[in-house]
Design a protein around this motif. Structure first.
Motif, PDB file in Angstrom:
ATOM      1  N   THR A   1     -37.836   3.280   1.914  1.00 24.12           N
ATOM      2  CA  THR A   1     -37.639   2.089   2.575  1.00 24.12           C
ATOM      3  C   THR A   1     -38.015   1.999   3.929  1.00 24.12           C
ATOM      4  N   SER A   2     -38.234   3.140   4.418  1.00 25.71           N
ATOM      5  CA  SER A   2     -38.550   3.457   5.855  1.00 25.71           C
ATOM      6  C   SER A   2     -40.015   2.304   5.985  1.00 25.71           C
ATOM      7  N   MET A   3     -39.970   1.638   7.405  1.00 24.75           N
ATOM      8  CA  MET A   3     -40.925   0.619   7.738  1.00 24.75           C
ATOM      9  C   MET A   3     -41.618  -0.423   6.706  1.00 24.75           C
ATOM     10  N   GLY A   4     -40.630  -0.730   6.066  1.00 20.21           N
ATOM     11  CA  GLY A   4     -40.793  -1.762   4.680  1.00 20.21           C
ATOM     12  C   GLY A   4     -41.367  -0.943   3.558  1.00 20.21           C
ATOM     13  N   GLY A   5     -41.184   0.490   3.248  1.00 23.27           N
ATOM     14  CA  GLY A   5     -41.638   1.097   2.181  1.00 23.27           C
ATOM     15  C   GLY A   5     -42.787   1.555   2.099  1.00 23.27           C
ATOM     16  N   VAL A   6     -43.209   2.513   2.938  1.00 23.89           N
ATOM     17  CA  VAL A   6     -44.686   3.142   3.214  1.00 23.89           C
ATOM     18  C   VAL A   6     -44.779   4.424   2.616  1.00 23.89           C
ATOM     19  N   ASP A   7     -43.808   5.174   2.217  1.00 23.56           N
ATOM     20  CA  ASP A   7     -43.765   6.414   1.708  1.00 23.56           C
ATOM     21  C   ASP A   7     -43.648   6.469   0.201  1.00 23.56           C
TER      22      ASP A   7
ATOM     23  N   ALA B   1     -48.566   2.089   4.092  1.00 20.76           N
ATOM     24  CA  ALA B   1     -48.812   1.065   3.444  1.00 20.76           C
ATOM     25  C   ALA B   1     -47.761   0.674   2.353  1.00 20.76           C
ATOM     26  N   GLN B   2     -47.383  -0.798   2.503  1.00 22.82           N
ATOM     27  CA  GLN B   2     -46.267  -1.167   1.817  1.00 22.82           C
ATOM     28  C   GLN B   2     -46.468  -1.489   0.268  1.00 22.82           C
ATOM     29  N   PRO B   3     -45.668  -1.735  -0.449  1.00 29.79           N
ATOM     30  CA  PRO B   3     -46.210  -2.131  -1.963  1.00 29.79           C
ATOM     31  C   PRO B   3     -47.025  -3.220  -2.366  1.00 29.79           C
ATOM     32  N   GLN B   4     -47.009  -4.246  -1.344  1.00 28.89           N
ATOM     33  CA  GLN B   4     -47.904  -5.391  -1.682  1.00 28.89           C
ATOM     34  C   GLN B   4     -49.238  -5.173  -1.174  1.00 28.89           C
ATOM     35  N   SER B   5     -49.520  -4.126  -0.370  1.00 25.93           N
ATOM     36  CA  SER B   5     -50.838  -3.704   0.203  1.00 25.93           C
ATOM     37  C   SER B   5     -52.099  -3.639  -0.735  1.00 25.93           C
TER      38      SER B   5
ATOM     39  N   ALA C   1     -37.184  11.336   4.159  1.00 29.78           N
ATOM     40  CA  ALA C   1     -37.557  12.125   3.218  1.00 29.78           C
ATOM     41  C   ALA C   1     -37.299  11.585   1.961  1.00 29.78           C
ATOM     42  N   LEU C   2     -38.427  11.893   0.988  1.00 27.37           N
ATOM     43  CA  LEU C   2     -38.184  11.608  -0.466  1.00 27.37           C
ATOM     44  C   LEU C   2     -38.670  12.816  -1.246  1.00 27.37           C
ATOM     45  N   SER C   3     -37.639  13.062  -2.412  1.00 25.94           N
ATOM     46  CA  SER C   3     -37.964  14.118  -3.376  1.00 25.94           C
ATOM     47  C   SER C   3     -38.189  13.451  -4.652  1.00 25.94           C
ATOM     48  N   ALA C   4     -38.633  14.401  -5.712  1.00 28.94           N
ATOM     49  CA  ALA C   4     -38.784  13.801  -6.969  1.00 28.94           C
ATOM     50  C   ALA C   4     -38.730  15.141  -7.732  1.00 28.94           C
TER      51      ALA C   4
ATOM     52  N   GLU D   1     -45.808  24.663 -22.651  1.00 28.12           N
ATOM     53  CA  GLU D   1     -44.583  24.320 -22.670  1.00 28.12           C
ATOM     54  C   GLU D   1     -44.110  23.450 -21.542  1.00 28.12           C
ATOM     55  N   LYS D   2     -43.230  22.698 -21.649  1.00 26.32           N
ATOM     56  CA  LYS D   2     -42.769  21.840 -20.405  1.00 26.32           C
ATOM     57  C   LYS D   2     -42.059  22.609 -19.297  1.00 26.32           C
ATOM     58  N   ILE D   3     -42.489  22.005 -18.073  1.00 26.85           N
ATOM     59  CA  ILE D   3     -41.813  22.752 -16.835  1.00 26.85           C
ATOM     60  C   ILE D   3     -41.152  21.933 -15.921  1.00 26.85           C
ATOM     61  N   ASP D   4     -40.220  22.344 -15.242  1.00 30.68           N
ATOM     62  CA  ASP D   4     -39.317  21.372 -14.187  1.00 30.68           C
ATOM     63  C   ASP D   4     -40.311  21.642 -12.862  1.00 30.68           C
ATOM     64  N   VAL D   5     -40.526  20.564 -11.970  1.00 32.21           N
ATOM     65  CA  VAL D   5     -41.186  20.677 -10.907  1.00 32.21           C
ATOM     66  C   VAL D   5     -40.489  19.816  -9.776  1.00 32.21           C
ATOM     67  N   LYS D   6     -40.207  20.468  -8.663  1.00 30.74           N
ATOM     68  CA  LYS D   6     -39.317  19.512  -7.800  1.00 30.74           C
ATOM     69  C   LYS D   6     -40.244  19.448  -6.519  1.00 30.74           C
ATOM     70  N   VAL D   7     -40.598  18.164  -6.089  1.00 33.08           N
ATOM     71  CA  VAL D   7     -41.335  18.231  -4.761  1.00 33.08           C
ATOM     72  C   VAL D   7     -40.440  17.485  -3.614  1.00 33.08           C
ATOM     73  N   LEU D   8     -41.228  17.400  -2.371  1.00 31.12           N
ATOM     74  CA  LEU D   8     -40.646  16.885  -1.133  1.00 31.12           C
ATOM     75  C   LEU D   8     -41.944  16.109  -0.465  1.00 31.12           C
ATOM     76  N   ALA D   9     -41.666  14.926   0.072  1.00 34.22           N
ATOM     77  CA  ALA D   9     -42.639  14.265   1.083  1.00 34.22           C
ATOM     78  C   ALA D   9     -41.828  13.880   2.238  1.00 34.22           C
ATOM     79  N   TYR D  10     -42.500  14.320   3.437  1.00 40.00           N
ATOM     80  CA  TYR D  10     -41.471  14.166   4.738  1.00 40.00           C
ATOM     81  C   TYR D  10     -42.428  13.741   5.868  1.00 40.00           C
ATOM     82  N   ASN D  11     -42.402  12.738   6.479  1.00 39.65           N
ATOM     83  CA  ASN D  11     -43.026  12.548   7.768  1.00 39.65           C
ATOM     84  C   ASN D  11     -41.918  13.027   8.950  1.00 39.65           C
ATOM     85  N   LEU D  12     -42.308  13.932   9.619  1.00 37.76           N
ATOM     86  CA  LEU D  12     -41.491  14.601  10.632  1.00 37.76           C
ATOM     87  C   LEU D  12     -41.509  13.835  11.898  1.00 37.76           C
ATOM     88  N   TYR D  13     -42.204  12.998  12.274  1.00 40.31           N
ATOM     89  CA  TYR D  13     -42.101  12.282  13.523  1.00 40.31           C
ATOM     90  C   TYR D  13     -41.907  13.337  14.540  1.00 40.31           C
ATOM     91  N   TRP D  14     -43.111  13.817  14.716  1.00 38.41           N
ATOM     92  CA  TRP D  14     -43.170  15.264  15.443  1.00 38.41           C
ATOM     93  C   TRP D  14     -42.813  15.161  16.947  1.00 38.41           C
TER      94      TRP D  14
END
Length: 274
Positions: A237-243, A216-220, A267-270, A44-57
């Motif tokens: 969009t950060s750094m020209g779109g590397v996330d 890596a940006q989209p054209q890389s 931070a990006l979520s999907a 059966e279908k499931i919903d999944v929520k994710v996060l990507a985040y470079n924290l610049y520690w």
């Protein structure tokens, strides 16, 4: 070419030209038409929520003390009532602190657990919903001598949803520098090594999510290579779109830019329905 149905790992068909020949990261390319762009069909279908985040520690935490739990506030605010299923962090020296800050700011959704990787990578997943089936990590690339910090890794886990048995293969990556550079272990060899890691460990009916700061940006060459093999669901969009966030299934997938929360990356979520 879609992966064949199987109870075991998909398997990587590396039989083409060698990328990064003579380097430790050398890898045989798969056929041009090979990809993992197919949605899981079992269950059966499931919903999944994710996060990507470079924290610049070094700046956000070491220099500024976390800025009043600013990253934790962002995570808690954006998680919603169900929370995140899986979160991938880069430049994360202490993932337990990140989780503690987010919970102090009201992170909901249940119980969470940290899986710490090398190269300051960390995954936090929701144990109240997911059972861990396996985990691992592998070096997949290396910085150029022009801007050298070391080798770069990909960290993964495979988990099963407790109520219906659906499985997710989740990969967290922080890519080589300089941004968008190519050749040797900084270019498309990095992407092919990531795809090899996925194919050698994910199963045919897994929902696959790959995310992180790819430097890596989209054209890389790195992103162009990954675009051949997986669906790029959302990019920052950060750094020209590397996330970026990738998946084997783009149907009913939606991404969102959550802002920086004190980092130099957004931070990006999907949200997926697999």
């Amino acid at each position: 070419i879609a992966p064949a149905a199987s109870d075991g790992p998909i398997g990587f068909p590396g039989a083409g030209a060698v990328k990064a020949a003579g380097e430790w990261c050398a890898v045989k390319a798969p056929p041009t038409e090979w990809s993992l762009k197919s949605c899981p069909t079992a269950g059966e279908k499931i919903d999944v929520k994710v996060l990507a985040y470079n924290l610049y520690w070094w700046n956000l935490f070491d220099k500024h003390g976390g800025k009043g739990r600013s990253a934790g506030k962002l995570i808690a605010r954006s998680a919603g009532s169900e929370g995140f299923d899986m979160m991938g962090f880069q430049e994360c020296d202490d993932p337990w602190r990140v989780l503690k800050d987010a919970e102090a700011e009201g992170l909901r959704g249940g119980e969470y657990k940290v899986v710490r990787g090398g190269h300051a990578l960390a995954i936090i997943y929701k144990t109240s919903r997911w059972s861990l089936l396996g985990k691992g990590e592998e070096d997949v690339g290396e910085d150029s001598k022009k801007q050298y910090y070391g080798k770069r890794g990909a960290q993964w886990l495979r988990a099963q949803e407790r109520s219906n048995g659906r499985t997710v293969f989740f990969v967290n990556h922080h890519g080589p520098l300089p941004v968008s550079s190519g050749g040797d272990c900084t270019g498309s060899a990095t992407s092919i090594n990531i795809m090899r890691l996925i194919a050698d460990n994910a199963h045919a009916n897994d929902a696959i999510v790959l995310l992180g700061d790819f430097n890596a940006q989209p054209q890389s060459s790195r992103i162009k290579e990954l675009n051949r093999r997986l669906h790029r669901v959302f990019s920052g969009t950060s750094m020209g779109g590397v996330d970026h966030i990738y998946s084997n299934c783009e149907a009913r997938a939606s991404g969102k830019n959550l802002g920086a929360g004190g980092s130099d990356h957004d931070a990006l979520s999907a949200d997926f329905r697999f």
